[in-house]
Design an enzyme around this catalytic site. Structure first.
Site, PDB file in Angstrom:
ATOM      1  N   SER A 162       0.777  -1.102  -0.105  1.00  0.00           N
ATOM      2  CA  SER A 162       0.012  -0.053  -0.132  1.00  0.00           C
ATOM      3  C   SER A 162       0.801   1.170   0.148  1.00  0.00           C
ATOM      4  O   SER A 162       2.043   1.170  -0.503  1.00  0.00           O
ATOM      5  CB  SER A 162      -0.924   0.041   1.221  1.00  0.00           C
ATOM      6  OG  SER A 162      -2.025   1.070   1.074  1.00  0.00           O
ATOM      7  N   ASN A 163       0.261   2.313   0.320  1.00  0.00           N
ATOM      8  CA  ASN A 163       1.195   3.713   0.449  1.00  0.00           C
ATOM      9  C   ASN A 163       0.689   4.311   1.562  1.00  0.00           C
ATOM     10  O   ASN A 163      -0.009   4.113   2.333  1.00  0.00           O
ATOM     11  CB  ASN A 163       1.073   4.471  -0.981  1.00  0.00           C
ATOM     12  CG  ASN A 163      -0.437   4.708  -1.233  1.00  0.00           C
ATOM     13  OD1 ASN A 163      -1.222   5.519  -0.664  1.00  0.00           O
ATOM     14  ND2 ASN A 163      -0.839   4.157  -2.283  1.00  0.00           N
ATOM     15  N   ARG A 164       1.344   5.779   1.642  1.00  0.00           N
ATOM     16  CA  ARG A 164       1.199   6.439   2.826  1.00  0.00           C
ATOM     17  C   ARG A 164      -0.076   7.142   2.786  1.00  0.00           C
ATOM     18  O   ARG A 164      -0.301   8.019   3.760  1.00  0.00           O
ATOM     19  CB  ARG A 164       2.437   7.393   3.236  1.00  0.00           C
ATOM     20  CG  ARG A 164       3.589   6.625   3.602  1.00  0.00           C
ATOM     21  CD  ARG A 164       4.942   7.313   3.073  1.00  0.00           C
ATOM     22  NE  ARG A 164       5.007   8.579   4.102  1.00  0.00           N
ATOM     23  CZ  ARG A 164       5.601   8.286   5.256  1.00  0.00           C
ATOM     24  NH1 ARG A 164       6.248   7.133   5.647  1.00  0.00           N
ATOM     25  NH2 ARG A 164       5.758   9.255   6.066  1.00  0.00           N
TER      26      ARG A 164
END
Ligand code: CTP
Length: 215
Positions: free
Chosen positions: A21-23
């Site tokens: 995923s990402n931030r």
């Protein structure tokens, strides 16, 4: 107007307990949804997994997990919308195979084979017609050039360029510093402001573009 907004990250599963995923936290997209509701619009918010409560007054909220699910939800939602704001940080890659069982560690390193996810804006480009399409460009270098390229390549009316390498803008921050780039106009750097203020200003700009298109 009926406005479709995407927010948050997507999650691409590796096995039953892990994902890529990402931030993204969803703050910017949720702020745009709240601002659009406050201006009296009919808002459908599609969000990846975030820790935020949906703003009050939405016409519809759709929770999704993966990029593929977000694409399906955007396709379906777009049929009933005049405006699309793609604020979500969609994962560009996913594991080519998802293990049904938890992967166990071995002695040496391990490689993950990744494949591309769909580019949602490119996939729905044929549906644009006279709809207003807005995107975000998350960049860490050559911010204006990259955002300008994405606006053209993805056929957007408007893109907000975001330097996500600074602490007061981009992922997880409560403030944002964007440069608004509209087709046929000079880039417009907006001052540092709360995400709520950036969102309110953006919604007014979208209304102006839509009214030029006779919405
Ligand atoms: N986007 C999308 N589908 C994807 C990735 C991004 O629709 N698979 C949208 C985002 O919601 C955003 C815009 O495209 O509005 C730009 O996203 P960004 O992550 O900045 O760029 P990418 O298209 O991923 O390009 P690059 O890898 O070159 O940064």
């Amino acid at each position: 107007m009926r406005i479709l907004i995407t927010a948050g990250p997507t999650r691409e599963p590796i096995d039953p307990v892990r994902f890529l995923s990402n931030r993204s936290t969803g703050k910017m997209g949720f702020a745009i949804a709240a601002a659009a509701v406050a201006r009296g619009h009919d808002v459908h918010l599609i969000s990846g997994p975030v820790a935020l409560a949906p703003p009050e007054g939405l016409a519809r909220f759709t929770a999704v997990t993966t990029a593929a699910e977000m694409l399906d939800a955007v396709r379906a939602g777009l049929a009933e919308a005049e405006v699309l704001v793609m604020c979500a940080a969609v994962a560009d890659y996913r594991p080519a195979t998802v293990s049904a069982r938890k992967l166990k560690k071995g002695e040496g390193p391990m490689a993950l084979h990744l494949e591309r996810t769909a580019d949602i804006l490119s996939e729905v480009a044929p549906m644009k017609g006279d709809r207003v399409f807005v995107g975000f460009a998350a960049e860490t270098e050559r911010v204006i050039e990259e955002a300008s390229r994405k606006r053209r390549d993805k056929g957007l009316d408007l893109i907000l360029a975001n330097d996500v390498s600074s602490a007061d803008a981009g992922f997880a921050a409560d403030t944002n510093r964007v440069t608004l780039m509209e087709a046929g106009r000079e880039p417009e750097p907006w001052p540092l402001a709360s995400k709520a203020e950036v969102a309110a200003r953006l919604v007014v700009r979208i209304e102006r573009i839509a009214s030029c298109l006779g919405k």
